[in-house]
Design a protein around this motif. Structure first.
Motif, PDB file in Angstrom:
ATOM      1  N   LEU A  89      -2.723  -1.433   5.487  1.00 37.52           N
ATOM      2  CA  LEU A  89      -2.727  -1.892   4.442  1.00 37.52           C
ATOM      3  C   LEU A  89      -2.228  -3.702   4.976  1.00 37.52           C
ATOM      4  CD1 LEU A  89      -0.170   0.437   2.179  1.00 37.52           C
ATOM      5  CD2 LEU A  89      -3.012  -0.293   2.058  1.00 37.52           C
ATOM      6  N   SER A  90      -1.898  -3.715   6.384  1.00 36.74           N
ATOM      7  CA  SER A  90      -1.678  -5.106   5.934  1.00 36.74           C
ATOM      8  C   SER A  90      -2.521  -5.695   7.389  1.00 36.74           C
ATOM      9  CB  SER A  90      -0.580  -5.430   6.747  1.00 36.74           C
ATOM     10  OG  SER A  90       1.019  -5.044   5.814  1.00 36.74           O
ATOM     11  N   ALA A  91      -3.003  -4.761   7.636  1.00 43.25           N
ATOM     12  CA  ALA A  91      -3.627  -4.829   9.028  1.00 43.25           C
ATOM     13  C   ALA A  91      -5.303  -4.874   8.555  1.00 43.25           C
ATOM     14  CB  ALA A  91      -4.453  -3.645  10.286  1.00 43.25           C
ATOM     15  N   GLU A  92      -5.854  -5.334   7.611  1.00 40.20           N
ATOM     16  CA  GLU A  92      -7.165  -5.008   7.706  1.00 40.20           C
ATOM     17  C   GLU A  92      -8.224  -4.421   7.377  1.00 40.20           C
ATOM     18  OE1 GLU A  92      -7.658 -10.441   7.377  1.00 40.20           O
ATOM     19  OE2 GLU A  92      -8.151  -9.858   9.290  1.00 40.20           O
ATOM     20  N   TYR A  93      -7.517  -3.148   7.031  1.00 40.97           N
ATOM     21  CA  TYR A  93      -8.221  -1.976   7.075  1.00 40.97           C
ATOM     22  C   TYR A  93      -9.704  -2.079   6.162  1.00 40.97           C
ATOM     23  CZ  TYR A  93     -10.128   3.171   7.395  1.00 40.97           C
ATOM     24  OH  TYR A  93     -10.919   4.091   7.592  1.00 40.97           O
ATOM     25  N   GLY A  94     -10.778  -1.272   7.416  1.00 44.09           N
ATOM     26  CA  GLY A  94     -11.783  -1.423   6.167  1.00 44.09           C
ATOM     27  C   GLY A  94     -12.549  -2.903   5.622  1.00 44.09           C
ATOM     28  N   LYS A 131     -11.110   0.930  -9.133  1.00 47.55           N
ATOM     29  CA  LYS A 131     -12.120  -0.153  -8.264  1.00 47.55           C
ATOM     30  C   LYS A 131     -11.562  -0.996  -7.229  1.00 47.55           C
ATOM     31  CE  LYS A 131     -12.054  -3.724 -12.129  1.00 47.55           C
ATOM     32  NZ  LYS A 131     -12.363  -4.672 -13.433  1.00 47.55           N
ATOM     33  N   LEU A 132     -10.372  -1.438  -7.655  1.00 45.07           N
ATOM     34  CA  LEU A 132     -10.057  -2.042  -6.389  1.00 45.07           C
ATOM     35  C   LEU A 132      -9.752  -1.920  -5.414  1.00 45.07           C
ATOM     36  CD1 LEU A 132      -7.496  -4.296  -8.697  1.00 45.07           C
ATOM     37  CD2 LEU A 132     -10.229  -5.089  -7.592  1.00 45.07           C
ATOM     38  N   PHE A 133      -9.660   0.011  -5.179  1.00 41.31           N
ATOM     39  CA  PHE A 133     -10.068   0.794  -3.993  1.00 41.31           C
ATOM     40  C   PHE A 133     -11.006   0.980  -3.514  1.00 41.31           C
ATOM     41  CE2 PHE A 133      -5.990   1.088  -5.786  1.00 41.31           C
ATOM     42  CZ  PHE A 133      -4.849   1.438  -4.720  1.00 41.31           C
ATOM     43  N   GLN A 134     -10.559   1.225  -1.925  1.00 44.55           N
ATOM     44  CA  GLN A 134     -11.730   1.364  -1.359  1.00 44.55           C
ATOM     45  C   GLN A 134     -12.389   2.811  -1.829  1.00 44.55           C
ATOM     46  OE1 GLN A 134     -11.963   0.666   2.724  1.00 44.55           O
ATOM     47  NE2 GLN A 134     -10.139  -0.984   2.706  1.00 44.55           N
ATOM     48  N   ALA A 135     -13.399   3.808  -0.910  1.00 41.21           N
ATOM     49  CA  ALA A 135     -13.491   4.927  -1.247  1.00 41.21           C
ATOM     50  C   ALA A 135     -12.830   6.550  -0.746  1.00 41.21           C
ATOM     51  CB  ALA A 135     -14.763   5.376  -0.125  1.00 41.21           C
ATOM     52  N   ASP A 136     -11.729   5.731   0.254  1.00 42.73           N
ATOM     53  CA  ASP A 136     -10.889   7.343   0.639  1.00 42.73           C
ATOM     54  C   ASP A 136      -9.358   6.896  -1.255  1.00 42.73           C
ATOM     55  OD1 ASP A 136      -8.804   4.387   0.651  1.00 42.73           O
ATOM     56  OD2 ASP A 136      -9.162   4.469   2.832  1.00 42.73           O
ATOM     57  N   LEU A 141      -7.185   4.927  -1.277  1.00 44.96           N
ATOM     58  CA  LEU A 141      -6.299   5.137  -0.427  1.00 44.96           C
ATOM     59  C   LEU A 141      -6.234   3.374   0.063  1.00 44.96           C
ATOM     60  CD1 LEU A 141      -5.277   7.917   1.953  1.00 44.96           C
ATOM     61  CD2 LEU A 141      -4.133   7.486  -0.482  1.00 44.96           C
ATOM     62  N   HIS A 142      -6.793   3.451   0.483  1.00 45.70           N
ATOM     63  CA  HIS A 142      -7.394   1.174   0.644  1.00 45.70           C
ATOM     64  C   HIS A 142      -7.865   0.690  -0.211  1.00 45.70           C
ATOM     65  CE1 HIS A 142      -6.242   3.831   4.601  1.00 45.70           C
ATOM     66  NE2 HIS A 142      -5.860   2.541   4.770  1.00 45.70           N
ATOM     67  N   PRO A 143      -6.760  -0.735  -0.222  1.00 44.15           N
ATOM     68  CA  PRO A 143      -7.101  -1.253  -1.595  1.00 44.15           C
ATOM     69  C   PRO A 143      -8.295  -2.508  -0.891  1.00 44.15           C
ATOM     70  CG  PRO A 143      -5.086  -2.220  -0.315  1.00 44.15           C
ATOM     71  CD  PRO A 143      -5.238  -0.937  -0.161  1.00 44.15           C
ATOM     72  N   THR A 144      -9.121  -2.808  -1.546  1.00 47.96           N
ATOM     73  CA  THR A 144     -10.391  -3.962  -1.480  1.00 47.96           C
ATOM     74  C   THR A 144      -9.656  -4.943  -0.883  1.00 47.96           C
ATOM     75  OG1 THR A 144     -10.865  -4.507  -3.893  1.00 47.96           O
ATOM     76  CG2 THR A 144     -12.255  -1.694  -2.332  1.00 47.96           C
ATOM     77  N   ALA A 145     -10.931  -6.290  -0.786  1.00 50.23           N
ATOM     78  CA  ALA A 145     -10.703  -7.868  -0.570  1.00 50.23           C
ATOM     79  C   ALA A 145     -10.366  -7.494  -1.893  1.00 50.23           C
ATOM     80  CB  ALA A 145     -12.076  -7.597   0.563  1.00 50.23           C
ATOM     81  N   GLU A 146     -10.727  -7.506  -3.107  1.00 46.05           N
ATOM     82  CA  GLU A 146     -10.221  -8.478  -4.309  1.00 46.05           C
ATOM     83  C   GLU A 146      -9.035  -8.094  -4.438  1.00 46.05           C
ATOM     84  OE1 GLU A 146     -15.132  -8.242  -3.775  1.00 46.05           O
ATOM     85  OE2 GLU A 146     -13.585  -6.341  -3.868  1.00 46.05           O
ATOM     86  N   ALA A 147      -8.825  -6.543  -4.023  1.00 41.32           N
ATOM     87  CA  ALA A 147      -7.144  -6.419  -4.400  1.00 41.32           C
ATOM     88  C   ALA A 147      -5.995  -7.190  -3.540  1.00 41.32           C
ATOM     89  CB  ALA A 147      -6.625  -4.982  -4.162  1.00 41.32           C
ATOM     90  N   HIS A 148      -6.507  -7.597  -2.326  1.00 39.14           N
ATOM     91  CA  HIS A 148      -5.600  -8.273  -1.935  1.00 39.14           C
ATOM     92  C   HIS A 148      -4.721  -9.637  -2.196  1.00 39.14           C
ATOM     93  CE1 HIS A 148      -5.204  -5.955   1.790  1.00 39.14           C
ATOM     94  NE2 HIS A 148      -6.433  -5.177   1.552  1.00 39.14           N
ATOM     95  N   PRO A 149      -5.231 -10.943  -3.324  1.00 39.94           N
ATOM     96  CA  PRO A 149      -5.356 -11.401  -3.709  1.00 39.94           C
ATOM     97  C   PRO A 149      -3.571 -11.338  -4.446  1.00 39.94           C
ATOM     98  CG  PRO A 149      -7.002 -11.890  -3.744  1.00 39.94           C
ATOM     99  CD  PRO A 149      -6.820 -10.585  -3.406  1.00 39.94           C
ATOM    100  N   THR A 150      -3.769 -10.127  -4.960  1.00 41.63           N
ATOM    101  CA  THR A 150      -2.725  -9.829  -6.057  1.00 41.63           C
ATOM    102  C   THR A 150      -1.618  -9.258  -5.345  1.00 41.63           C
ATOM    103  OG1 THR A 150      -4.588  -8.800  -8.120  1.00 41.63           O
ATOM    104  CG2 THR A 150      -2.282  -7.996  -7.671  1.00 41.63           C
ATOM    105  N   ILE A 151      -1.567  -8.389  -4.172  1.00 47.46           N
ATOM    106  CA  ILE A 151      -1.301  -8.152  -3.075  1.00 47.46           C
ATOM    107  C   ILE A 151       0.262  -9.623  -2.891  1.00 47.46           C
ATOM    108  CG2 ILE A 151      -0.488  -6.922  -1.151  1.00 47.46           C
ATOM    109  CD1 ILE A 151      -3.421  -4.982  -1.709  1.00 47.46           C
TER     110      ILE A 151
END
Length: 225
Positions: A52-57, A193-198, A200-210
Motif C-alpha cells: 500500500l506504500s510501495a506503489e504496487y500496480g 472504481k478507486l481500487f485495482q482489479a484485485d 485490495l490495492h488502490p489506483t493512482a487516483e486514490a493516493h492523493p486521498t490517502i
C-alpha cells in the motif's frame, strides 16, 4: 595619589562593564542562530510499510509517499524520506528489518503502515500486536517519533476478528501518545472504481486521498504545514 588610583580603578571597571554589555546582543544573536539551525535541521522520515506504500500496480512516483515528498519539496522542506516498504510485508517482516533501518538512516520519524497482510492471512491478532509493539518501542528507543497507520479488515473476516485487529492500533497509539491515522482508506474504501482489479490495492487516483488522510498526523513532526 590614592584618589587618582581609586578613580582609575572605577573608570577601568566601568569600561569593562560597557564592553560586556555591548557583547550581550551579539551573544544572544549567536545563540538564537544556533537554536534556529538546530530546530530547522532537515529531518528524516522512515516509512515502513507494505504494498500500500510501495506503489504496487501503479506508476513510480504516483503513490502517497512520493506525493508527500513532492508536497514537502513545494514547501521548501528538506525532509529526507526513506521508503522501506515492501509488497507482501507482514508485521513480523517489518520487525526483523527495522533495527538495521534505524541504524542506517537514524530517522526522526518512523511511520509504521503494516498489518494488512497479517489480517488478510488471518494471523493471530496477538502476534500482530506484539510485532507492532516491538517496532514502535525500537523506534522510540532510537529517539524517533512514531506514527501508526491503522487498517481495517474486510467484513468477511468476521466482526470479532476485524474489531480486535483494528483496536490494536488505537491501543498502541494511546499507550505511546503517538499520532494515529485511524484508517488510510477513509473516503475511498466504499468506491470500487478507486481500487485495482484485485479489489485490495488502490489506483493512482486514490493516493492523493490517502495522503490527505495521513498528512495531518505527519506534517507537524516534520515542520511542514
Amino acid at each position: 595619589m590614592l584618589i587618582y588610583l581609586k578613580k582609575f580603578r572605577e573608570q577601568t571597571m566601568a569600561a569593562g562593564r560597557r564592553r560586556t554589555l555591548s557583547l550581550l546582543p551579539v551573544a544572544a544573536l549567536l545563540m538564537a542562530a544556533g537554536m534556529t539551525n538546530a530546530y530547522s535541521a532537515p529531518k528524516t522520515l522512515l516509512v515502513l510499510g507494505d504494498s500500500l506504500s510501495a506503489e504496487y500496480g501503479i506508476a513510480r512516483g504516483a503513490g502517497w509517499v512520493a506525493l508527500m515528498e513532492q508536497r514537502l519539496q513545494a514547501q521548501k522542506n528538506d525532509t529526507r524520506i526513506v521508503n522501506a516498504s515492501i509488497s507482501g510485508e507482514t508485521t513480523s517482516g517489518g520487525r526483523a528489518r527495522l533495527p538495521k533501518l534505524l541504524e542506517k538512516n537514524k530517522p526522526d520519524v518512523v511511520l509504521i503502515e503494516l498489518g494488512a497482510n497479517d489480517g488478510l492471512r488471518g494471523l493471530p491478532v496477538a502476534a500482530a500486536e506484539a510485532n507492532l509493539r516491538a517496532m514502535g518501542e525500537a523506534a522510540r528507543q532510537s529517539g524517533a517519533k512514531v506514527v501508526l497507520v491503522g487498517m481495517r479488515m474486510p467484513p468477511n473476516y468476521g466482526r470479532d476478528y476485524a474489531e480486535k485487529f483494528y483496536g490494536v492500533y488505537g491501543k498502541l497509539a494511546k499507550e505511546w501518545k503517538a499520532p494515529l491515522v485511524p484508517f488510510m482508506f477513509e473516503g475511498i474504501a466504499d468506491q470500487p472504481k478507486l481500487f485495482q482489479a484485485d479489489r485490495l490495492h488502490p489506483t493512482a487516483e486514490a493516493h492523493p486521498t490517502i495522503l490527505k488522510n495521513i498528512w495531518p498526523q505527519v506534517a507537524p513532526l516534520l515542520g511542514a504545514k
